[in-house]
Design an enzyme around this catalytic site. Structure first.
Site, PDB file in Angstrom:
ATOM      1  N   GLY A  46      -5.038  -6.797   2.513  1.00 56.51           N
ATOM      2  CA  GLY A  46      -4.804  -5.548   1.798  1.00 56.51           C
ATOM      3  C   GLY A  46      -3.483  -4.947   2.220  1.00 56.51           C
ATOM      4  N   GLN A  51       2.128   2.099   3.732  1.00 52.70           N
ATOM      5  CA  GLN A  51       2.555   1.212   4.824  1.00 52.70           C
ATOM      6  C   GLN A  51       3.970   0.661   4.616  1.00 52.70           C
ATOM      7  OE1 GLN A  51      -1.351  -1.026   4.461  1.00 52.70           O
ATOM      8  NE2 GLN A  51      -0.881  -1.348   6.617  1.00 52.70           N
ATOM      9  N   CYS A  91      -5.097  -4.229  11.171  1.00 55.42           N
ATOM     10  CA  CYS A  91      -4.181  -3.498  10.297  1.00 55.42           C
ATOM     11  C   CYS A  91      -2.777  -4.048  10.494  1.00 55.42           C
ATOM     12  CB  CYS A  91      -4.225  -2.003  10.639  1.00 55.42           C
ATOM     13  SG  CYS A  91      -3.155  -1.004   9.590  1.00 55.42           S
ATOM     14  N   LEU A  92      -2.084  -4.289   9.395  1.00 56.63           N
ATOM     15  CA  LEU A  92      -0.725  -4.829   9.492  1.00 56.63           C
ATOM     16  C   LEU A  92       0.222  -3.810  10.137  1.00 56.63           C
ATOM     17  CD1 LEU A  92      -0.586  -6.596   6.011  1.00 56.63           C
ATOM     18  CD2 LEU A  92      -1.044  -7.628   8.260  1.00 56.63           C
ATOM     19  N   HIS A 133     -10.477   1.162   3.936  1.00 56.32           N
ATOM     20  CA  HIS A 133      -9.339   1.113   4.871  1.00 56.32           C
ATOM     21  C   HIS A 133      -8.032   1.462   4.129  1.00 56.32           C
ATOM     22  CE1 HIS A 133      -7.187  -1.105   8.308  1.00 56.32           C
ATOM     23  NE2 HIS A 133      -6.230  -0.985   7.393  1.00 56.32           N
ATOM     24  N   GLU A 134      -7.845   0.876   2.936  1.00 56.16           N
ATOM     25  CA  GLU A 134      -6.582   1.101   2.206  1.00 56.16           C
ATOM     26  C   GLU A 134      -6.524   2.518   1.620  1.00 56.16           C
ATOM     27  OE1 GLU A 134      -4.434  -0.984   2.829  1.00 56.16           O
ATOM     28  OE2 GLU A 134      -5.739  -2.612   3.477  1.00 56.16           O
ATOM     29  N   HIS A 137      -5.383   4.826   4.198  1.00 51.36           N
ATOM     30  CA  HIS A 137      -3.912   4.828   4.356  1.00 51.36           C
ATOM     31  C   HIS A 137      -3.274   5.821   3.386  1.00 51.36           C
ATOM     32  CE1 HIS A 137      -2.876   1.794   7.303  1.00 51.36           C
ATOM     33  NE2 HIS A 137      -3.537   0.825   6.685  1.00 51.36           N
TER      34      HIS A 137
END
Ligand code: K1U
Ligand code: ZN
Length: 167
Positions: A46, A51, A91-92, A133-134, A137
């Site tokens: 994702g 981000q 998480c990236l 999660h996204e 963000h």
């Protein structure tokens, strides 16, 4: 297409609340393509526009094992949620850190697709976790903020040490 740089926690830009998309124009379609390329290359399952330092409500997700089920969601909104599940998340923007987070077990998400058509997804398991999660963000929240303050302090110290080594 282009690979986009990903912001690293605790960059304050990760705290910005993203604005709704009003016009699905060429720049939004290009951003969606670039985000998908960046997600697949990372690799991840994702990515939220926040981000990559673009503060609009756009996310891309592909939780398939075959990496061929790309979802692009504009203005995603959780309209129903049920139950709880605990899942290990990464998480990236927080490389090398994985921890368990409690989320809803299933969610219904309403969104616009790239043609501006309103759709809903009924998700459970990993897809439900990834959607939550996204969307977090887009609201300026990183998964580590679901963890204890002690864990957050340790994670910040670990990332600062990593950044020093790579500088
Ligand atoms: O938002 C992000 O930074 C992407 C993140 C999404 C996510 C992962 C796990 C649980 C919830 C949300 C990632 O993709 S981290 C990398 C990852 O999970 C992964 C990487 C390679 C293969 C499979 C998974
Ligand atoms: Zn993330």
């Amino acid at each position: 297409m282009a690979l986009l740089p990903i912001l690293r926690f605790p960059d304050p830009r990760l705290k910005k609340v993203a604005a709704p998309v009003h016009n699905i124009d060429a720049s939004i379609k290009r951003l969606a393509r670039d985000m998908a390329e960046t997600m697949y290359e990372a690799p991840g399952i994702g990515l939220a526009a926040t981000q990559v330092d673009v503060h609009v409500r756009l996310i891309v997700i592909d939780t398939s094992e075959t990496h061929d089920q790309l979802l692009t969601l504009i203005n995603p909104e959780i309209v129903e949620s049920q139950g709880t599940q605990v899942c290990e998340e990464g998480c990236l923007s927080v490389p090398g850190i994985y921890d368990k987070v409690e989320r809803a077990e299933s969610v219904v998400v309403r969104y616009l697709d790239l043609e501006g058509v309103e759709r809903t997804i009924d998700a459970d398991g990993l897809l439900a976790v990834c959607l939550q999660h996204e969307i977090d963000h887009l609201d300026g929240k990183v998964f580590v903020e679901h963890l204890s303050l002690l864990k957050q302090t340790r994670i910040k110290a670990k990332l600062a040490k990593q950044a020093k080594i790579t500088a």
